[in-house]
Design a protein around this motif. Structure first.
Motif, PDB file in Angstrom:
ATOM      1  N   ILE A 132       0.832  -1.205   0.000  1.00  0.00           N
ATOM      2  CA  ILE A 132       0.000   0.000   0.000  1.00  0.00           C
ATOM      3  C   ILE A 132       0.865   1.253   0.000  1.00  0.00           C
ATOM      4  N   VAL A 167      -7.111   2.425  -1.252  1.00  0.00           N
ATOM      5  CA  VAL A 167      -6.359   1.723  -0.204  1.00  0.00           C
ATOM      6  C   VAL A 167      -7.072   0.423   0.158  1.00  0.00           C
ATOM      7  N   THR A 189      -6.685  -2.095  -2.711  1.00  0.00           N
ATOM      8  CA  THR A 189      -5.336  -2.663  -2.688  1.00  0.00           C
ATOM      9  C   THR A 189      -5.179  -3.659  -1.545  1.00  0.00           C
ATOM     10  N   ALA A 190      -5.687  -3.288  -0.364  1.00  0.00           N
ATOM     11  CA  ALA A 190      -5.554  -4.152   0.807  1.00  0.00           C
ATOM     12  C   ALA A 190      -6.267  -5.479   0.599  1.00  0.00           C
TER      13      ALA A 190
END
Length: 248
Positions: free
Chosen positions: A57, A167, A170-171
């Motif tokens: 991240i 975010v 992506t996580a």
């Protein structure tokens, strides 16, 4: 798989298409957790996955921010270059990664596995951040500069909080990929079984002449449940992140 994890090995082989077990065998989970060392593998998977997600991240957000907001010579060429890395098979990149980890003295260690997992271009995430940051109003940066913020402070306190959907996307995606990763943890834990992750730990149910099918099914269920829970809890942010970047 879940129904099979509640059967005996004999029933698993002879039950055919019958899903429900005749007698629920909860000891399969106890055998997988203790005898199969899934308690250790689970801890390793959590440590490796969470740390890798945090590193990816941060690196992808910084790269995407630079590509989306900073006009520097060769930016388009750089984007083309990192996009081209998507066509390089994983098997070809593992050799230089192994050599780098070995030169750092991190073979057969958790930090070595984490660095190996978090390495790579992560092109999809970089492009998501780049597209998202490129469409944010320039006035945000100008206002932060007037308040005395530099490049990194503007990124950390202004831009990154605004990119929560990306975010989260992506996580979630990196969590799933790292949690289910098999090749890299296998290579970097081959000489130290105590560093295995859940995916690699499935081998513990395969003997020289027999396979503990019900124990393997129980182990697979333990491995899959965290991924399902994470996706169900954060799916709203995942959808917002994808739709927001595509709209941009």
């Amino acid at each position: 798989m879940m129904f099979s994890s509640l059967k005996t090995n004999t029933e698993y082989i002879n039950s055919g298409f019958q899903l429900l077990p005749e007698t629920v065998q909860w000891e399969n989970y106890a055998r997988a957790w203790k005898i199969g060392h899934f308690s250790t593998y689970f801890s390793n998977s959590v440590i490796i996955t969470c740390t890798t997600v945090a590193i990816v991240i941060l690196l992808c957000a910084l790269t995407g921010y630079a590509l989306g907001r900073v006009a520097f010579p060769g930016r388009k060429l750089f984007v083309v270059a990192i996009t081209a890395t998507m066509f390089i098979p994983k098997g070809y990149t593992i050799i230089p990664i192994y050599q780098i980890i070995k030169s750092l003295g991190l073979l057969n260690t958790l930090p070595g596995i984490i660095l190996a997992e978090s390495s790579g271009a992560h092109v999809l995430f970089i492009l998501l951040y780049m597209t998202y940051f490129a469409n944010l109003p320039k006035e945000l940066e100008e206002a932060s500069e007037m308040d005395g913020c530099g490049f990194f402070r503007t990124f950390w306190q202004v831009m990154l909080p605004l990119s929560k959907p990306i975010v989260a996307t992506t996580a979630i995606m990196q969590f799933i990929w790292t949690w289910n990763s098999f090749f890299v943890p296998l290579i970097f834990s081959v000489n130290k079984p105590g560093l295995r992750t859940l995916a690699v730990g499935m081998y513990s149910f395969v003997g020289e002449h027999t396979v503990d099918w019900s124990g393997m099914a129980a182990g697979a269920t333990i491995s899959v449940l965290p991924v399902i829970i994470v996706f169900i809890v954060f799916q709203r942010f995942f959808i917002e992140g994808i739709s927001g970047s595509v709209k941009g």
